[in-house]
Design a protein around this motif. Structure first.
Motif, PDB file in Angstrom:
ATOM      1  N   ASP A  99      -0.535  -4.355   2.905  1.00 38.43           N
ATOM      2  CA  ASP A  99      -1.408  -4.887   3.949  1.00 38.43           C
ATOM      3  C   ASP A  99      -2.634  -3.986   4.018  1.00 38.43           C
ATOM      4  O   ASP A  99      -2.554  -2.844   4.488  1.00 38.43           O
ATOM      5  N   ASP A 112      -1.605  -8.741   1.758  1.00 34.62           N
ATOM      6  CA  ASP A 112      -2.672  -9.139   0.861  1.00 34.62           C
ATOM      7  C   ASP A 112      -2.272  -9.126  -0.611  1.00 34.62           C
ATOM      8  O   ASP A 112      -2.816  -9.902  -1.408  1.00 34.62           O
ATOM      9  N   TYR A 113      -1.382  -8.236  -0.961  1.00 37.76           N
ATOM     10  CA  TYR A 113      -0.999  -8.101  -2.367  1.00 37.76           C
ATOM     11  C   TYR A 113       0.521  -8.006  -2.472  1.00 37.76           C
ATOM     12  O   TYR A 113       1.187  -7.462  -1.580  1.00 37.76           O
TER      13      TYR A 113
END
Length: 124
Positions: A99, A112-113
């Motif tokens: 995050d 996010d990833y």
């Protein structure tokens, strides 16, 4: 761009232990909140554990609380998940996540990833 690579999955008997690692690319790893999620086929990916940027705060799903421990080493750009007293229902693909806002929430879409996942299989 952040790349996350999990390792450490495998086959273990019920009651056994495994340690997962997630190595992250980038020079700002210490600014990311990190999480571990897991998923079994046909089910939604679920939150397992999260850890704050400095590692001083953690959060766990009720189903694994007291058995799993999340930790991180910012000098090594790595987050860990130590899993003890494993149960067959812990069988899943385990994913680490980052995050970029620095939080470590249990909500899937906040991250996010994602890594590619590592399989954990617990036999009865």
């Amino acid at each position: 761009q952040v790349q996350l690579v999990e390792s450490g999955g495998g086959l273990v008997q019920a009651g056994g232990s495994l340690s997962l690692s997630c190595a992250a690319s980038g020079r700002t790893f210490s600014s990311y909140g990190m999480g571990w999620f897991r998923q079994v086929p046909g089910k939604v990916r679920e939150f397992v554990a999260g850890i704050s940027r400095s590692g001083d705060r953690t959060s766990y799903a009720d189903s694994i609380k007291g058995r799993f421990t999340i930790s991180r080493d910012n000098a090594k750009n790595t987050v860990y998940l130590r899993m003890n007293s494993l149960k067959p229902e812990d069988t899943a693909v385990y994913y680490c996540s980052a995050d970029l806002a620095g939080a470590y929430r249990s909500t899937l879409f906040r991250y996010d990833y994602w890594g590619q996942g590592t399989q954990v299989t617990v036999s009865s």
